[in-house]
Design an enzyme around this catalytic site. Structure first.
Site, mmCIF file in Angstrom:
data_model
loop_
_atom_site.group_PDB
_atom_site.id
_atom_site.type_symbol
_atom_site.label_atom_id
_atom_site.label_comp_id
_atom_site.label_asym_id
_atom_site.label_seq_id
_atom_site.Cartn_x
_atom_site.Cartn_y
_atom_site.Cartn_z
ATOM 1 N N GLY A 100 19.159 -1.504 1.346
ATOM 2 C CA GLY A 100 18.464 -0.229 2.076
ATOM 3 C C GLY A 100 18.987 1.005 1.379
ATOM 4 O O GLY A 100 19.809 0.940 0.635
ATOM 5 N N GLN B 282 21.129 9.920 1.256
ATOM 6 C CA GLN B 282 22.005 9.347 -0.145
ATOM 7 C C GLN B 282 21.354 9.667 -1.253
ATOM 8 O O GLN B 282 21.792 9.947 -2.407
ATOM 9 C CB GLN B 282 21.830 7.715 0.326
ATOM 10 C CG GLN B 282 22.824 7.292 0.993
ATOM 11 C CD GLN B 282 22.623 5.621 0.886
ATOM 12 O OE1 GLN B 282 21.929 5.043 1.637
ATOM 13 N NE2 GLN B 282 23.613 5.248 0.369
ATOM 14 N N CYS C 161 28.392 -0.215 -0.369
ATOM 15 C CA CYS C 161 27.391 0.982 -0.301
ATOM 16 C C CYS C 161 27.114 1.376 -1.595
ATOM 17 O O CYS C 161 27.964 1.813 -2.205
ATOM 18 C CB CYS C 161 28.057 1.824 0.738
ATOM 19 S SG CYS C 161 26.932 3.158 1.003
ATOM 20 N N LEU C 162 25.747 1.879 -1.774
ATOM 21 C CA LEU C 162 25.835 2.602 -3.087
ATOM 22 C C LEU C 162 26.385 3.668 -3.180
ATOM 23 O O LEU C 162 26.508 4.312 -4.244
ATOM 24 C CB LEU C 162 24.007 2.608 -3.068
ATOM 25 C CG LEU C 162 23.102 1.322 -3.235
ATOM 26 C CD1 LEU C 162 21.734 1.670 -2.869
ATOM 27 C CD2 LEU C 162 23.392 0.642 -4.364
ATOM 28 N N HIS D 187 24.277 0.171 9.355
ATOM 29 C CA HIS D 187 24.749 0.612 8.108
ATOM 30 C C HIS D 187 23.855 1.923 7.497
ATOM 31 O O HIS D 187 24.451 2.739 7.505
ATOM 32 C CB HIS D 187 24.801 -0.323 7.011
ATOM 33 C CG HIS D 187 25.449 0.282 5.816
ATOM 34 N ND1 HIS D 187 26.687 -0.109 5.443
ATOM 35 C CD2 HIS D 187 24.843 1.038 4.724
ATOM 36 C CE1 HIS D 187 26.724 0.781 4.259
ATOM 37 N NE2 HIS D 187 25.799 1.185 3.779
ATOM 38 N N GLU D 188 22.413 1.540 7.638
ATOM 39 C CA GLU D 188 21.458 2.778 6.884
ATOM 40 C C GLU D 188 21.409 3.744 8.054
ATOM 41 O O GLU D 188 21.541 5.188 7.489
ATOM 42 C CB GLU D 188 20.437 2.051 6.622
ATOM 43 C CG GLU D 188 20.421 1.265 5.387
ATOM 44 C CD GLU D 188 21.096 1.587 4.029
ATOM 45 O OE1 GLU D 188 21.168 3.006 3.861
ATOM 46 O OE2 GLU D 188 21.808 0.600 3.456
ATOM 47 N N HIS E 247 23.983 6.384 7.989
ATOM 48 C CA HIS E 247 24.197 7.514 6.964
ATOM 49 C C HIS E 247 23.479 8.768 7.630
ATOM 50 O O HIS E 247 23.887 10.087 7.193
ATOM 51 C CB HIS E 247 23.116 7.102 5.805
ATOM 52 C CG HIS E 247 24.151 6.134 4.782
ATOM 53 N ND1 HIS E 247 24.924 6.792 3.925
ATOM 54 C CD2 HIS E 247 23.775 4.980 4.430
ATOM 55 C CE1 HIS E 247 25.572 5.844 3.326
ATOM 56 N NE2 HIS E 247 25.054 4.706 3.605
#
Length: 185
Positions: free
Chosen positions: A49, A54, A102-103, A144-145, A148
């Site tokens: 995701g 981000q 996480c990215l 999680h997404e 953000h």
């Protein structure tokens, strides 16, 4: 369209609360280009995701989905989804811990408690209502997404600080399966 730079922990833009996507944005070339960039960026990094903040876009928009992904060999499939202006509702009191990455926090993992079952609601790419009830990994990815969008990163949610560290070190300590890196969202 384009692979964008993913902001990393420490960039103050990741800590801001994102603005709602306005109704007039649906159906525009700008929204279409943003979605294409999010998809390209997520795919280039084998992510599950990605949230618009981000990549430096402060809008309440996330994408997610998993099919066959080398970083998630045992993860059940999650349909490719665009979720705009989301609302998450826990379905019951149960929470579970699971390893997350996480990215925007590359190379680090932590055990994060999340609601086990949720309902998520919002709009799709065309502005149509979307509502699903999900559990397990799917519920974890969505939570999680969507964090953000409120300036929250997974380390903020970790309760046991001993369950947070570099992937290689956690694996060497036997906390992660050997050779298996837990997914970065």
């Amino acid at each position: 369209m384009a692979i964008r730079t993913v902001l990393r922990l420490g960039d103050p833009r990741l800590r801001r609360v994102a603005a709602a996507v306005p109704a007039e944005a649906f159906g525009t070339a700008e929204l279409g280009a943003l979605l294409a960039d999010l998809r390209d960026t997520m795919a280039a990094r084998d992510g599950a995701g990605l949230a618009a903040p981000q990549i430096g876009v402060p809008l309440r928009l996330v994408i997610f989905g998993v099919t066959a992904n080398p970083r998630y060999p045992e993860a059940p499939p999650i349909p490719q989804t665009v979720l705009i202006n989301p609302l998450i509702t826990p379905l019951g009191p149960d929470r579970s811990n699971g390893w997350e990455g996480c990215l925007s926090v590359p190379g680090l993992r932590g055990s994060v408690p999340r609601w086990s079952r949720i309902r998520y609601e919002g709009l799709d790419a065309e502005g149509r209502s979307l509502s699903r009830e999900v559990a397990g990994f799917h519920a974890r990815v969505v939570q999680h997404e969507c964090d953000h969008l409120d300036g929250v990163l997974f380390p903020d949610r970790i309760e046991d600080r001993t369950a947070f560290g570099f992937t290689d070190e956690l694996a060497a300590a036997g906390l992660l399966a050997a050779g298996l890196s837990p997914p970065e969202q």
